[in-house]
Design a protein around this motif. Structure first.
Motif, short mmCIF file in Angstrom:
data_model
loop_
_atom_site.label_atom_id
_atom_site.label_comp_id
_atom_site.label_asym_id
_atom_site.label_seq_id
_atom_site.Cartn_x
_atom_site.Cartn_y
_atom_site.Cartn_z
N GLU A 186 0.83 -1.21 0.00
CA GLU A 186 0.00 0.00 0.00
C GLU A 186 0.87 1.26 0.00
O GLU A 186 0.58 2.22 -0.72
CB GLU A 186 -0.96 0.01 1.19
N LEU A 187 1.93 1.28 0.78
CA LEU A 187 2.82 2.44 0.80
C LEU A 187 3.50 2.63 -0.55
O LEU A 187 3.70 3.76 -1.01
CB LEU A 187 3.85 2.30 1.92
N LEU A 188 3.85 1.54 -1.21
CA LEU A 188 4.43 1.64 -2.54
C LEU A 188 3.41 2.18 -3.54
O LEU A 188 3.73 3.04 -4.37
CB LEU A 188 4.96 0.28 -3.00
N ARG A 189 2.19 1.73 -3.44
CA ARG A 189 1.13 2.20 -4.33
C ARG A 189 0.82 3.68 -4.11
O ARG A 189 0.34 4.36 -5.01
CB ARG A 189 -0.13 1.37 -4.15
N GLN A 190 1.11 4.18 -2.91
CA GLN A 190 0.90 5.60 -2.61
C GLN A 190 2.02 6.47 -3.18
O GLN A 190 1.98 7.68 -3.03
CB GLN A 190 0.80 5.81 -1.10
N GLY A 191 3.02 5.86 -3.79
CA GLY A 191 4.07 6.64 -4.44
C GLY A 191 5.44 6.54 -3.81
O GLY A 191 6.39 7.11 -4.34
N ASN A 192 5.58 5.84 -2.69
CA ASN A 192 6.90 5.66 -2.10
C ASN A 192 7.73 4.75 -3.00
O ASN A 192 7.22 3.75 -3.52
CB ASN A 192 6.78 5.05 -0.70
N GLU A 193 8.98 5.08 -3.19
CA GLU A 193 9.86 4.30 -4.04
C GLU A 193 10.46 3.10 -3.32
O GLU A 193 10.83 2.11 -3.94
CB GLU A 193 11.01 5.17 -4.54
N PHE A 194 10.55 3.19 -2.00
CA PHE A 194 11.24 2.17 -1.21
C PHE A 194 10.62 2.14 0.17
O PHE A 194 10.41 3.18 0.78
CB PHE A 194 12.73 2.55 -1.12
N VAL A 195 10.30 0.96 0.66
CA VAL A 195 9.73 0.80 2.00
C VAL A 195 10.56 -0.24 2.72
O VAL A 195 10.85 -1.30 2.17
CB VAL A 195 8.25 0.36 1.95
N ILE A 196 10.93 0.06 3.96
CA ILE A 196 11.75 -0.88 4.74
C ILE A 196 11.11 -1.06 6.11
O ILE A 196 10.62 -0.12 6.72
CB ILE A 196 13.21 -0.38 4.85
#
Length: 72
Positions: A43-53
């Motif tokens: 979901e965070l990636l779909r919101q436009g974040n390029e990288f989630v850790i």
């Protein structure tokens, strides 16, 4: 193909090189990580974040100076 180089790092690099798809999730399978958190990452990636850790340590990792990245 079979990876000829030995070691943990070689396995990760090979897996990343061979991966296909929109998102890549990297985690160990020794119950270190909560795989039920993966939908939150997506979901965070779909919101436009390029990288989630994520972090296995209590308290997580604070948002850093890298624009477009989110820690959960």
């Amino acid at each position: 193909m079979v990876e000829q180089r030995r070691g943990y790092g070689a396995a990760y690099l090979r897996g990343l090189r061979e991966a296909t798809g929109r998102y890549i999730v990297v985690a160990d399978s020794d119950n270190t990580y909560d795989f039920e958190a993966i939908p939150r990452f997506i979901e965070l990636l779909r919101q436009g974040n390029e990288f989630v850790i994520g972090s296995r340590f209590k308290g997580g990792i604070q948002r850093g100076p890298c624009r477009g990245r989110t820690a959960i």
